[in-house]
Design an enzyme around this catalytic site. Structure first.
Site, PDB file in Angstrom:
ATOM      1  N   PRO A  15       0.810  -1.221  -0.064  1.00 15.58           N
ATOM      2  CA  PRO A  15      -0.272  -0.032  -0.039  1.00 15.58           C
ATOM      3  C   PRO A  15       0.844   1.224  -0.148  1.00 15.58           C
ATOM      4  O   PRO A  15       1.818   1.224   0.682  1.00 15.58           O
ATOM      5  CB  PRO A  15      -0.934   0.010   1.403  1.00 15.58           C
ATOM      6  CG  PRO A  15       0.118  -0.811   2.227  1.00 15.58           C
ATOM      7  CD  PRO A  15       0.838  -1.753   1.363  1.00 15.58           C
ATOM      8  N   CYS A  62       2.999  29.266 -15.271  1.00 10.56           N
ATOM      9  CA  CYS A  62       2.780  29.945 -16.657  1.00 10.56           C
ATOM     10  C   CYS A  62       2.239  28.667 -17.426  1.00 10.56           C
ATOM     11  O   CYS A  62       2.850  28.291 -18.516  1.00 10.56           O
ATOM     12  CB  CYS A  62       3.773  30.705 -17.303  1.00 10.56           C
ATOM     13  SG  CYS A  62       4.023  32.261 -16.720  1.00 10.56           S
TER      14      CYS A  62
HETATM   15  C1  LIG Z   1       2.859   2.599  -7.087  1.00  8.78           C
HETATM   16  C2  LIG Z   1       2.682   1.250  -6.595  1.00  8.78           C
HETATM   17  C3  LIG Z   1       2.202   0.714  -5.454  1.00  8.78           C
HETATM   18  C4  LIG Z   1       1.222   1.391  -4.631  1.00  8.78           C
HETATM   19  O1  LIG Z   1       0.091   2.166  -5.078  1.00  8.78           O
HETATM   20  P1  LIG Z   1      -0.864   2.975  -4.415  1.00  8.78           P
HETATM   21  O2  LIG Z   1      -2.026   3.045  -5.227  1.00  8.78           O
HETATM   22  O3  LIG Z   1      -0.313   3.993  -3.927  1.00  8.78           O
HETATM   23  O4  LIG Z   1      -1.330   1.859  -3.103  1.00  8.78           O
HETATM   24  C5  LIG Z   1       2.367  -0.783  -5.107  1.00  8.78           C
HETATM   25  N1  LIG Z   1       2.938  -1.731  -5.755  1.00  8.78           N
HETATM   26  C6  LIG Z   1       3.610  -1.056  -6.944  1.00  8.78           C
HETATM   27  C7  LIG Z   1       4.302  -2.116  -7.733  1.00  8.78           C
HETATM   28  C8  LIG Z   1       3.312   0.047  -7.419  1.00  8.78           C
HETATM   29  O5  LIG Z   1       3.874   0.525  -8.489  1.00  8.78           O
END
Ligand SMILES: *Cc1c(COP(=O)(O)O)cnc(C)c1O
Length: 403
Positions: free
Chosen positions: A264, A332
């Site tokens: 997460p 801008c």
């Molecule tokens: C960005 C990402 C996450 C986290 O995604 P959220 O929407 O911020 O929870 C988890 N795993 C991978 C591989 C990601 O690229």
């Protein structure tokens, strides 16, 4: 319920540290983390904070202090995590499109790795054979997430190895004896529907017979949080129940004690953050009243990049009569934060607070228009402290080669 920072706390931070400033609330991160831990207590679950959402080293250290692991999107994030004190066993590197040399560096650091292409899997197999357990990112061909830009698991997405190429994965694994410990999917961001995660699991379950050494099922991140008033977040308790049921119901998975991993980002840090800005110019054009703030898409790009909604409060005049404003920045380039938004009456000099600014806020900030990146402040145990100084002229000139 730790809830949110009060207007008084936010105004105090704006006064002490100036604006624009990002303010984070440590205990809110903990509250979100604990919701996850308690919902998944019955399963062998670990959470890896997807730190690309917000990498200030002080936030990383706080995340470590509450017992959370960390997921990285680049070798530099791996280095930041090590610098913050995470043990290699608590670090996961979920790569995509990277040079193989970054995987070599990650192996040398001893961190967990999810590989996202056949090309790198082959190089990995040739170099490490069975000596280094590894994960592979599977593209499950599922459409999920708030919008196409943040959807990563569908059948035209660049992410992961398409599940239809299983035979190629198997050939490579067999040829080099690669130890596949983890199957990983991450289908997108802003996913409210618990069934999407279950659908992804079902895709992985079908692969189980092909990976007898498997220990970990990694379902990625993407949990939704509320951005607009009245919205709700992913029901984590329901999700845990559905995942537990899916494990129990599947003939290949039932009875096997897989570890369950999640990554997460947004869920942990979105709501902890506020971008505080000051209204510099009010412009009444007849049809539209613009309120320009001392910030812009250089500091918070989500509204322009993803059409994201960020809740705004005029914390200097919360009792004022509501009027309709279009809130913009000073860049801008069209940098509308909110169009036709009812807000408590705005006067020049008022402080506007942008909510949900913890995830992908400062992290995506730039020096466009040669503006300074904002300062960052962490509120912990009721006290604010500066965790990044605002840029100054020297930062704009750093690295420039002048004769
Ligand atoms: C960005 C990402 C996450 C986290 O995604 P959220 O929407 O911020 O929870 C988890 N795993 C991978 C591989 C990601 O690229």
């Amino acid at each position: 319920m730790t809830g949110s920072l009060s207007y008084e706390q936010l105004l105090a931070a704006a006064k002490e540290f100036g604006t624009p400033v990002y303010v984070y609330h440590a205990e809110k991160i903990k509250e979100q983390y604990e919701k996850l831990v308690s919902a998944f207590a019955a399963l062998d679950t670990q959470f890896f904070y997807a730190c690309k959402a917000l990498t200030n080293i002080n936030v990383l250290r706080y995340v470590k202090s509450i017992g959370c692991n960390i997921d990285c999107s680049s070798i530099n994030e791996v280095k930041l995590a090590l610098h913050a004190g995470f043990e290699p066993q608590k670090i996961l590197y979920t790569s995509n499109g990277i040079a193989f040399s970054e995987i070599e560096e990650a192996v040398a650091a001893g961190v967990h790795i999810n590989i996202d292409s056949l090309s790198n899997l082959e190089k990995f197999g040739k170099k490490y054979g069975s000596t280094y357990p590894v994960g592979i990112r599977i593209r499950p061909n599922i459409m999920a997430g708030g919008n196409l830009k943040i959807s990563t698991g569908h059948d035209t997405s660049k992410f992961g190895i398409p599940v239809s190429q299983l035979h190629l994965i198997k050939d490579m694994v067999a040829a080099n004896g690669i130890f596949i410990r983890t199957l990983h999917i991450h289908t997108g961001s802003d996913i409210k529907d618990a069934d999407v995660f279950v659908q992804g699991m079902e895709v992985l379950f079908e692969l189980l017979p092909h990976f007898p050494e498997l220990e970990v099922i990694d379902l990625g991140g993407g949990f939704k949080v509320p951005y607009q008033p009245g919205e709700t977040e992913t029901d984590i308790v329901l999700l845990a129940q559905k995942i537990s049921d899916a494990f129990a119901a599947h003939p290949q998975a039932a009875g096997q004690r897989f570890k369950l991993w999640f990554e997460p980002g947004k869920y942990l840090v979105s709501q902890c953050g506020y971008l505080l800005t000051e209204v510099t110019v009010l412009k009444d054009t007849g049809a539209i009243t613009f309120a320009a703030v001392n910030s812009g898409l250089n500091h918070l790009i989500r509204p322009m990049m993803y059409d994201a909604y960020h809740h705004i409060e005029n914390i200097s005049n919360p009792g004022g009569p509501e009027k309709v404003y279009t809130v913009t920045g000073n860049i801008c380039e069209t940098d509308t934060f909110a169009a036709d938004r009812p807000l408590n009456e705005i006067r020049e000099g008022d402080i506007l607070a942008f909510y949900n600014a913890g995830a992908y806020g400062f992290e995506m900030a730039s020096n466009y228009n040669s503006r300074f990146k904002p300062a960052e402040v962490l509120y912990q145990e009721g006290k604010p402290r500066l965790i990044r100084r605002r840029d100054e002229m020297a930062d704009l000139l750093r690295n420039l080669v002048e004769e």
